[in-house]
Design a protein around this motif. Structure first.
Motif, PDB file in Angstrom:
ATOM      1  N   ARG A 272      -1.086   6.598  -2.546  1.00  0.00           N
ATOM      2  CA  ARG A 272      -2.165   6.028  -3.346  1.00  0.00           C
ATOM      3  C   ARG A 272      -3.320   5.517  -2.486  1.00  0.00           C
ATOM      4  O   ARG A 272      -4.229   4.866  -3.002  1.00  0.00           O
ATOM      5  CB  ARG A 272      -1.621   4.879  -4.198  1.00  0.00           C
ATOM      6  N   PHE A 273      -3.304   5.803  -1.196  1.00  0.00           N
ATOM      7  CA  PHE A 273      -4.381   5.341  -0.317  1.00  0.00           C
ATOM      8  C   PHE A 273      -5.720   5.896  -0.804  1.00  0.00           C
ATOM      9  O   PHE A 273      -5.869   7.100  -1.012  1.00  0.00           O
ATOM     10  CB  PHE A 273      -4.118   5.798   1.115  1.00  0.00           C
TER      11      PHE A 273
ATOM     12  N   LEU B 253      -7.756  -4.988   0.718  1.00  0.00           N
ATOM     13  CA  LEU B 253      -6.604  -4.107   0.589  1.00  0.00           C
ATOM     14  C   LEU B 253      -6.578  -3.435  -0.778  1.00  0.00           C
ATOM     15  O   LEU B 253      -6.253  -2.249  -0.894  1.00  0.00           O
ATOM     16  CB  LEU B 253      -5.318  -4.901   0.815  1.00  0.00           C
TER      17      LEU B 253
ATOM     18  N   MET C  41       5.734   3.364   1.419  1.00  0.00           N
ATOM     19  CA  MET C  41       4.815   2.234   1.306  1.00  0.00           C
ATOM     20  C   MET C  41       4.752   1.409   2.578  1.00  0.00           C
ATOM     21  O   MET C  41       5.645   1.440   3.415  1.00  0.00           O
ATOM     22  CB  MET C  41       5.188   1.339   0.128  1.00  0.00           C
TER      23      MET C  41
ATOM     24  N   GLY D  88      -6.470   0.752  -2.201  1.00  0.00           N
ATOM     25  CA  GLY D  88      -5.399   1.294  -3.030  1.00  0.00           C
ATOM     26  C   GLY D  88      -4.140   0.455  -3.087  1.00  0.00           C
ATOM     27  O   GLY D  88      -3.181   0.833  -3.767  1.00  0.00           O
ATOM     28  N   ALA D  89      -4.106  -0.663  -2.378  1.00  0.00           N
ATOM     29  CA  ALA D  89      -2.918  -1.516  -2.415  1.00  0.00           C
ATOM     30  C   ALA D  89      -2.796  -2.177  -3.788  1.00  0.00           C
ATOM     31  O   ALA D  89      -3.792  -2.411  -4.475  1.00  0.00           O
ATOM     32  CB  ALA D  89      -2.987  -2.582  -1.321  1.00  0.00           C
ATOM     33  N   ARG D  90      -1.571  -2.489  -4.170  1.00  0.00           N
ATOM     34  CA  ARG D  90      -1.338  -3.127  -5.458  1.00  0.00           C
ATOM     35  C   ARG D  90      -0.120  -4.033  -5.370  1.00  0.00           C
ATOM     36  O   ARG D  90       0.673  -3.949  -4.430  1.00  0.00           O
ATOM     37  CB  ARG D  90      -1.127  -2.082  -6.557  1.00  0.00           C
TER      38      ARG D  90
ATOM     39  N   ASN E 155      -2.208 -10.422  -1.490  1.00  0.00           N
ATOM     40  CA  ASN E 155      -3.282  -9.719  -2.183  1.00  0.00           C
ATOM     41  C   ASN E 155      -4.642 -10.121  -1.625  1.00  0.00           C
ATOM     42  O   ASN E 155      -4.980 -11.301  -1.565  1.00  0.00           O
ATOM     43  CB  ASN E 155      -3.223 -10.044  -3.682  1.00  0.00           C
TER      44      ASN E 155
ATOM     45  N   LEU F  27       0.862  -1.177   0.000  1.00  0.00           N
ATOM     46  CA  LEU F  27       0.000   0.000   0.000  1.00  0.00           C
ATOM     47  C   LEU F  27       0.899   1.228   0.000  1.00  0.00           C
ATOM     48  O   LEU F  27       1.581   1.501   0.988  1.00  0.00           O
ATOM     49  CB  LEU F  27      -0.913   0.016   1.224  1.00  0.00           C
ATOM     50  N   GLU F  28       0.927   1.921  -1.116  1.00  0.00           N
ATOM     51  CA  GLU F  28       1.709   3.153  -1.193  1.00  0.00           C
ATOM     52  C   GLU F  28       0.919   4.266  -0.518  1.00  0.00           C
ATOM     53  O   GLU F  28      -0.249   4.487  -0.831  1.00  0.00           O
ATOM     54  CB  GLU F  28       2.001   3.481  -2.649  1.00  0.00           C
TER      55      GLU F  28
ATOM     56  N   VAL G 256      -1.316   5.509   7.630  1.00  0.00           N
ATOM     57  CA  VAL G 256      -1.026   6.175   6.358  1.00  0.00           C
ATOM     58  C   VAL G 256      -0.643   7.630   6.603  1.00  0.00           C
ATOM     59  O   VAL G 256       0.315   8.143   6.008  1.00  0.00           O
ATOM     60  CB  VAL G 256      -2.226   6.069   5.408  1.00  0.00           C
TER      61      VAL G 256
ATOM     62  N   CYS H 153       1.954  -5.201   2.612  1.00  0.00           N
ATOM     63  CA  CYS H 153       0.701  -5.889   2.933  1.00  0.00           C
ATOM     64  C   CYS H 153       0.818  -7.401   2.747  1.00  0.00           C
ATOM     65  O   CYS H 153      -0.170  -8.116   2.943  1.00  0.00           O
ATOM     66  CB  CYS H 153      -0.431  -5.353   2.063  1.00  0.00           C
TER      67      CYS H 153
END
Length: 250
Positions: free
Chosen positions: A73-74, A203, A193, A207-209, A199, A69-70, A183, A196
């Motif tokens: 980008r949350f 999450l 970041m 916004g996590a990727r 996947n 999770l950046e 955050v 996490c």
């Protein structure tokens, strides 16, 4: 492909040697070893984490890709923004850090991961992370409402490398509030970041990727050498989210 078996105190293998997509259990790196502070610091500092269930040996993982999770980008959905705004302005509502780590991890141990019926936070894991907390490398972010612990999460931190572990909620949105507070703390201290590990749809919705493991390992190698944040939460930190342009309107 044979899985390495470790004896306590033995160094962990390189994260890049974890089983790949064509192997029986992708991301699995090794089994055995110990959960002492030194081993956990070696593991996290090299992008590795323990995860196992009752009846299993200690299992060590380093999945590729890695879910992160950046902080920038949350996804602050409209409903969560309203919840945070109410929480930030209400009497009796506060974020505490490391006030009651042991209660937080015990509560997390009662909350199974999505899709699982049991807990992965076994008593030996609880003891290990309490020891890591006492060594200054595990922290709890706690949501308190009217003097009661309503929810929270715990994480591992080495320098400016932050690794999210687990969360719980006794009241609606209490764990999301704690994550939003983490955050905010990361944004305030330019921590890019939060790891996490795996996947999940929950999450991803925040916004996590997934990122390539090599990129994640590079981030950890750089961040672990940097001075970490002051692990406390000032209410002014809410501005890191609430004063920003909404990222979602749903």
């Amino acid at each position: 492909m044979q899985l390495p078996w470790l004896v306590p105190g033995e160094p962990l293998p390189c994260a890049a040697s974890a089983w790949g997509a064509a192997d029986p259990v992708p991301g699995l790196l090794a089994a055995g070893g110990g959960l002492d502070v030194a081993t956990l610091l070696q593991a996290y500092g090299n992008g590795i984490f323990p995860w196992f269930s009752e009846g299993q040996p200690i299992l060590w993982w380093s999945p590729d890709p890695r879910m992160v999770l950046e902080a920038a980008r949350f996804r602050l959905h409209r409903s969560l923004r309203k919840t945070l705004a109410r929480f930030a302005s209400a009497e009796g509502c506060e974020i505490r850090i490391d006030h009651d780590f042991e209660t937080v991890i015990e509560a997390c141990s009662q909350a199974p991961r999505a899709g699982q019926t049991g807990t992965w936070i076994l008593p030996e894991m609880v003891d290990a992370y309490i020891a890591l907390h006492r060594a200054g490398h595990a922290h709890s972010i706690e949501t308190w409402i009217d003097g009661e612990l309503a929810g929270g999460l715990y994480c591992v931190a080495i320098g400016r490398a932050v690794f999210g572990e687990s969360m719980f909620a006794h009241r609606a949105d209490a764990s999301k509030i704690a994550l939003a507070a983490l955050v905010c703390l990361c944004r305030r201290y330019d921590i890019p970041m939060i790891d996490c590990q795996q996947n999940t749809a929950h999450l991803a919705g925040l916004g996590a990727r997934e990122v390539p493991r090599a990129d994640f390992l590079s981030h950890v190698a750089d961040s672990r050498q940097q001075t970490g944040p002051d692990w406390r939460f000032d209410p002014v930190y809410w501005a890191e989210l609430l004063s920003a342009r909404p990222s979602f309107t749903t």
